[in-house]
Structures are given as C-alpha cells and as structure tokens.
Design a protein around this motif. Sequence first.
Motif, PDB file in Angstrom:
ATOM      1  N   ARG A 133       0.812  -1.298   0.569  1.00  0.00           N
ATOM      2  CA  ARG A 133       0.147  -0.594   0.144  1.00  0.00           C
ATOM      3  C   ARG A 133       0.562   1.254   0.040  1.00  0.00           C
ATOM      4  NH1 ARG A 133      -3.633  -3.281   3.079  1.00  0.00           N
ATOM      5  NH2 ARG A 133      -2.639  -2.588   5.280  1.00  0.00           N
ATOM      6  N   ALA A 134       1.868   1.174   0.307  1.00  0.00           N
ATOM      7  CA  ALA A 134       2.920   2.870   0.744  1.00  0.00           C
ATOM      8  C   ALA A 134       3.647   2.362  -0.720  1.00  0.00           C
ATOM      9  CB  ALA A 134       4.250   2.079   1.993  1.00  0.00           C
ATOM     10  N   VAL A 135       3.726   1.430  -0.946  1.00  0.00           N
ATOM     11  CA  VAL A 135       4.507   1.986  -2.314  1.00  0.00           C
ATOM     12  C   VAL A 135       3.416   2.487  -3.488  1.00  0.00           C
ATOM     13  CG1 VAL A 135       5.195   0.230  -4.346  1.00  0.00           C
ATOM     14  CG2 VAL A 135       5.985  -0.080  -2.172  1.00  0.00           C
ATOM     15  N   GLY A 136       1.999   1.999  -3.030  1.00  0.00           N
ATOM     16  CA  GLY A 136       0.809   2.901  -4.285  1.00  0.00           C
ATOM     17  C   GLY A 136       0.583   4.128  -3.875  1.00  0.00           C
ATOM     18  N   GLU A 137       0.866   4.632  -2.552  1.00  0.00           N
ATOM     19  CA  GLU A 137       0.491   5.397  -2.448  1.00  0.00           C
ATOM     20  C   GLU A 137       1.798   6.577  -3.351  1.00  0.00           C
ATOM     21  OE1 GLU A 137      -0.124   7.258   1.394  1.00  0.00           O
ATOM     22  OE2 GLU A 137      -0.569   4.903   1.841  1.00  0.00           O
ATOM     23  N   LEU A 139       3.591   5.744  -5.880  1.00  0.00           N
ATOM     24  CA  LEU A 139       2.748   5.315  -7.067  1.00  0.00           C
ATOM     25  C   LEU A 139       2.067   7.152  -7.855  1.00  0.00           C
ATOM     26  CD1 LEU A 139       3.468   1.846  -8.685  1.00  0.00           C
ATOM     27  CD2 LEU A 139       4.919   3.996  -8.555  1.00  0.00           C
ATOM     28  N   GLN A 140       0.786   7.573  -6.204  1.00  0.00           N
ATOM     29  CA  GLN A 140       0.250   8.136  -7.019  1.00  0.00           C
ATOM     30  C   GLN A 140       0.206   9.899  -6.166  1.00  0.00           C
ATOM     31  OE1 GLN A 140      -4.029   6.471  -5.610  1.00  0.00           O
ATOM     32  NE2 GLN A 140      -2.979   5.293  -5.373  1.00  0.00           N
ATOM     33  N   PHE A 141       1.960   9.219  -6.034  1.00  0.00           N
ATOM     34  CA  PHE A 141       2.312  11.354  -5.452  1.00  0.00           C
ATOM     35  C   PHE A 141       2.313  11.345  -4.214  1.00  0.00           C
ATOM     36  CE2 PHE A 141       2.010  10.970  -9.930  1.00  0.00           C
ATOM     37  CZ  PHE A 141       3.300  11.167 -10.576  1.00  0.00           C
ATOM     38  N   ARG A 142       1.554  10.233  -3.367  1.00  0.00           N
ATOM     39  CA  ARG A 142       1.320  11.269  -2.064  1.00  0.00           C
ATOM     40  C   ARG A 142       2.365  10.048  -0.678  1.00  0.00           C
ATOM     41  NH1 ARG A 142      -4.011   8.973  -3.121  1.00  0.00           N
ATOM     42  NH2 ARG A 142      -3.693   7.118  -2.000  1.00  0.00           N
ATOM     43  N   LEU A 143       2.399  10.648   0.129  1.00  0.00           N
ATOM     44  CA  LEU A 143       3.314  10.305   1.318  1.00  0.00           C
ATOM     45  C   LEU A 143       3.006   9.139   1.728  1.00  0.00           C
ATOM     46  CD1 LEU A 143       6.201  13.165   2.059  1.00  0.00           C
ATOM     47  CD2 LEU A 143       6.707  11.048   0.757  1.00  0.00           C
ATOM     48  N   PRO A 144       3.047   8.329   1.966  1.00  0.00           N
ATOM     49  CA  PRO A 144       2.138   7.531   2.943  1.00  0.00           C
ATOM     50  C   PRO A 144       2.929   7.661   4.537  1.00  0.00           C
ATOM     51  CG  PRO A 144       4.732   5.708   2.145  1.00  0.00           C
ATOM     52  CD  PRO A 144       4.242   7.427   1.241  1.00  0.00           C
ATOM     53  N   LYS A 145       2.205   7.260   5.547  1.00  0.00           N
ATOM     54  CA  LYS A 145       2.236   7.472   6.868  1.00  0.00           C
ATOM     55  C   LYS A 145       3.202   6.310   6.907  1.00  0.00           C
ATOM     56  CE  LYS A 145      -2.392   9.288   7.674  1.00  0.00           C
ATOM     57  NZ  LYS A 145      -3.211   9.068   8.496  1.00  0.00           N
ATOM     58  N   LYS A 146       4.034   7.208   8.435  1.00  0.00           N
ATOM     59  CA  LYS A 146       5.468   6.294   9.124  1.00  0.00           C
ATOM     60  C   LYS A 146       4.172   5.765  10.482  1.00  0.00           C
ATOM     61  CE  LYS A 146       8.356   9.705   8.826  1.00  0.00           C
ATOM     62  NZ  LYS A 146      10.057  11.050   9.808  1.00  0.00           N
ATOM     63  N   ILE A 147       4.671   4.334  10.543  1.00  0.00           N
ATOM     64  CA  ILE A 147       4.540   3.108  11.421  1.00  0.00           C
ATOM     65  C   ILE A 147       4.635   4.307  12.718  1.00  0.00           C
ATOM     66  CG2 ILE A 147       5.036   0.985  12.641  1.00  0.00           C
ATOM     67  CD1 ILE A 147       6.386   0.655  10.398  1.00  0.00           C
ATOM     68  N   PRO A 148       3.329   3.880  13.548  1.00  0.00           N
ATOM     69  CA  PRO A 148       3.571   5.107  14.656  1.00  0.00           C
ATOM     70  C   PRO A 148       4.554   4.815  15.566  1.00  0.00           C
ATOM     71  CG  PRO A 148       1.221   3.981  14.218  1.00  0.00           C
ATOM     72  CD  PRO A 148       2.170   3.354  13.519  1.00  0.00           C
ATOM     73  N   GLY A 149       5.371   5.495  16.310  1.00  0.00           N
ATOM     74  CA  GLY A 149       6.455   5.645  17.297  1.00  0.00           C
ATOM     75  C   GLY A 149       7.521   4.911  16.977  1.00  0.00           C
ATOM     76  N   GLN A 150       7.787   5.376  15.481  1.00  0.00           N
ATOM     77  CA  GLN A 150       9.216   4.820  14.225  1.00  0.00           C
ATOM     78  C   GLN A 150       9.337   5.921  13.271  1.00  0.00           C
ATOM     79  OE1 GLN A 150       9.719   0.758  12.732  1.00  0.00           O
ATOM     80  NE2 GLN A 150       8.221  -0.263  14.703  1.00  0.00           N
ATOM     81  N   PRO A 151      10.557   5.665  12.970  1.00  0.00           N
ATOM     82  CA  PRO A 151      10.650   6.648  11.868  1.00  0.00           C
ATOM     83  C   PRO A 151      10.606   6.252  10.049  1.00  0.00           C
ATOM     84  CG  PRO A 151      12.933   5.442  12.773  1.00  0.00           C
ATOM     85  CD  PRO A 151      11.786   4.798  13.643  1.00  0.00           C
ATOM     86  N   PHE A 152      10.421   5.048  10.462  1.00  0.00           N
ATOM     87  CA  PHE A 152       9.838   4.995   8.962  1.00  0.00           C
ATOM     88  C   PHE A 152       8.436   4.239   8.337  1.00  0.00           C
ATOM     89  CE2 PHE A 152      14.056   2.951  10.146  1.00  0.00           C
ATOM     90  CZ  PHE A 152      15.341   3.892   9.859  1.00  0.00           C
ATOM     91  N   GLU A 153       8.024   4.753   6.982  1.00  0.00           N
ATOM     92  CA  GLU A 153       6.844   3.643   7.245  1.00  0.00           C
ATOM     93  C   GLU A 153       7.270   2.575   6.129  1.00  0.00           C
ATOM     94  OE1 GLU A 153       7.235   3.036   3.613  1.00  0.00           O
ATOM     95  OE2 GLU A 153       8.364   3.977   2.358  1.00  0.00           O
TER      96      GLU A 153
END
Length: 496
Positions: A133-137, A139-153
């Motif tokens: 889903r993050a890769v899909g976002e 590709l739609q030129f949107r930044l996916p949300k990070k995992i709560p409490g972590q630095p990465f999506e």
Amino acid sequence: MTPFYPLWVAILHFLNLFFLLLLARSGLEVLSAFPKLYWHDGCPPGREWARFSKKTFGADSRRTWTSLDEEESWNPVVALPGRKNLGLGRHWHFLTVQFWILTGLVYVVLVFATGYWRYLVPTSWSIVPDSIRAVGEYLQFRLPKKIPGQPFEPAQKLAYFLVVFVLAPFQIATGAAMSPSLLARFPWYGRLFGGKQGARSLHFLGLCAFGAFTVVHVFLVVVHGLPEGFTKIVLGTPGSNHALAVGLGITGLVGIVVFHVVVTWFSLRYRRRTQRLLGVVVDPFERAVSRSFRSRQRFRRRDISAYHRINGYPPTGPEYERAAADGFADYRLVVGGLVERPVSLSLDELREMEQAGQVVKHHCIQGWTAVAEWSGVPLRAVVERVGVAPEAKFVVFHAMDDKGLTEGEGRYGFFYESLPLHLAAHAQTILALDMNGGPLPVEHGAPVRLRVETQLGYKMVKWITAIEFVDDPGDIGLGMGGWREDQMYYANAAGI
C-alpha cells in the motif's frame, strides 16, 4: 528508548557507502576480465545470458583464440583501477570486503545491543501488505504515513530489513561460492547456487540490487525533505543545524570522490607498489584459505564440459612444433634444486610411476569454469622420488612458453609459477599427462601440466620443462613468486 537516528548509525552509514563503492568498482574490474555471465559451469561460448562486450567467440571458430582475448579494458572512471588490471582489481576487492564485513558486523551488534532492531526488523507479516500500500501511495505521488512510534513507513522498514539481513549476507554467501578452495573442499556448497557460474550471476544481480536500492533510497530522502533527511543521515539528530549537516555531508562525499581519484591514479601509476601495499592485508587471507582446504571433488564423466576454454597460446617456434609432432619422444622433465636425487624423466618414465585420475572443475582467475578428467603422476610421488631437502619450502614449475612471444602487451620472460610445498602433498595435485581419456592436447599443456585443484588456473603451469625445489622463490623472475604475479600483479596464493 533508543533515539531514531543515533550517531553510530550515521557513521556506519557513511562507512558502508565508502566500502560499497570500492567493492562495486573493483568488482567491475574483475568482471571486465570475463565480461559474460552464465548459469551453467560449462560456460559454452555463445550461451551466456548476459554479455558486456562486443567481442564474439565460437567453439567452432576457425581462428584460434584464448580466454585472454575475451578480456575488456574498462575505463578507470568505472572500474578500479581499470585498463585490464585484474590482479589489482582483485586486491582491492578482497581488501575492501574484509572491512565491509567488519562494518556490517559492528552494525548488527549495535542494532541488537541498543534495541535499534525494533526499527528494522518486522514483527508481523502485515508489513508486506502495508508495504504494498505504501508503494501504491508513492506511485500516486503521496507520502505514506510512518509506522506509529517509528521513523519509517512500512515500505522503508521492509526494504532496510531486506538489505541488511538478506541482501548483504546473500552477497557474502555468493562471493564465497566463487572460491576454488572452498568449492574444492565443499562441492555441495556451490550447488546451492547452481554452481560457480550461478553464484557469479547472482552476485552480479546482487550488485545491481544494491545499486537500485541506493538510487531509490536517495530519491526518497529528497522526497521526504532533503534538508531534514540529510541532517538525520549526517548528524544522526533531526532538527540539528542544517547548514552544518550539508557542509559535513558534501565534504564527506567529495572526500570519497577524491579518495577514488587518488587510489585509481596511484594504482595505475605505481602498480608494483600497490600490489605490495594491498598484499600486506590480502596475502595472509589468501594464504590462509589456500592452506585450509584439500580438494574432495568427485565429478562424473558425464559432467565433463563439452567445451573447455584455454588460457594462453602454446609455445612458438619449430623446436616445440617438431617435439609435438613427434609425440614428445625426446622430452625430459628435469627435477632438481634442493633435492637429494635430481632426476631427468622421459614421458615413458613418468607413465611408469604411480598414476592418479580425477574429474574436477577448473577455475580460471578470469571467472570461467569447465569440468574435465585429468590423469597423471601425483606430485607427491615425485617429491618422494627425489628426496626433497628439509630447507625446501616451495616448488617452482618452469614452462617452455616465452610470454613475450605468445602474449606480448609489453610483458616478457618464460612462464613459471611457485607453490608452497604443502600443496604438493594433496591427493589431487598431479602432473597431468592425459585429459578426457586421451593424451594431453597441446593447447592444454602437452606434454606435462600441473593440476592443483584448490587453486585458480594460472597456478596450474602448462608445458612444463623443469621442476625446482627452493627455500624462497624471491630470486626467480621479478621475485613475486610467479610470472603473472611478476607481470600482471596477481596474488601469489590463489585460493579465492
């Protein structure tokens, strides 16, 4: 709780970039010596799945050719050091890989010692659909949300996990699967990757994966915000002085470029000095690998390769041609040096000695492989016959071919190679007289050639005319222990 971006991550991140670039460039130098990739260890000409050369050679070519004709001279901007310097490229590669592995070990230890593993290691299979889903976002030129409490999506976390804990070990494993000493001792290990050529191809694809990851990684740093992302990478602390981070980061990158320019120039300008300097670290590693393993290869006759490349043209001149035409009836193998009973043996006398046979895989330093059956006199039997003196530590093989005539390119002298005496005791170290059930062909070293199955092919001297036992080969040739070591800056040990 461990900070998201501890300083040790920033430092090791920089070192990883530094060593990976050295590995990539020196690896391309190694590839340039045999710029073809196969999935099968027979390496039939024209059947490679990838070729990085315009040259073409066929098994039925009317023009005689050797594997050295397939070598390419790549630009020093791409390869380290470039310009047909396989020996120095291997030195740089094997020097760097030791420090890269050490850097990785330090990183993994700190990852688990500090609890940083929580940011890298997925704890649920949901990371896979979340990453998709993050890769899909993206590709739609949107930044996916990070995992709560972590630095990465999710996609970042999964990618970092795969690079650190899958791709890096995979590169080490496939690299090891190209060592002739290791494969001779543990033939099953090579089969895990489909043979040495499978490992070689997978190793190259691993390099491509590292390159693709680097490009995507840099792109995402830009997408997520260059100043802040650059600051995290350089200083390990978000919100720090952006100007300082940019200054330090650019200085570090420029430093890497300058280092590569300097070492490339130095390697090409001072080749012998480079060979000696890098050899301080690389040679003990090579010697340890060569000493550790004995060949246990047991291939079947049906495994024999349909085509077996050759490396190097036969001796030139009417004397050798007449001897070959006469079946080497007057040939004598002179064995002397530090021995109690020097001898001069004819081919018939050699055939009357103890005989041994083996179906084994040949590993050329350029990268190609082939399986063949060899039979002849165990070198151990020659050692026992002449009574080697206690002070002898090396055995030197002198050949009939004058490389100034058969190879050229500014190189000169009759071919020779040396081996530490302990290799002479190996069961599969023989003086081959026959190949694939018939007399040894001229192109493969007739009348006598050496086979030592834990080493690369350049140690297996062809067209042998004399064997000499010495305490130190430093007084022979240019003193590096072998013709290719003298003239092409190869390592004296050839177990990797």
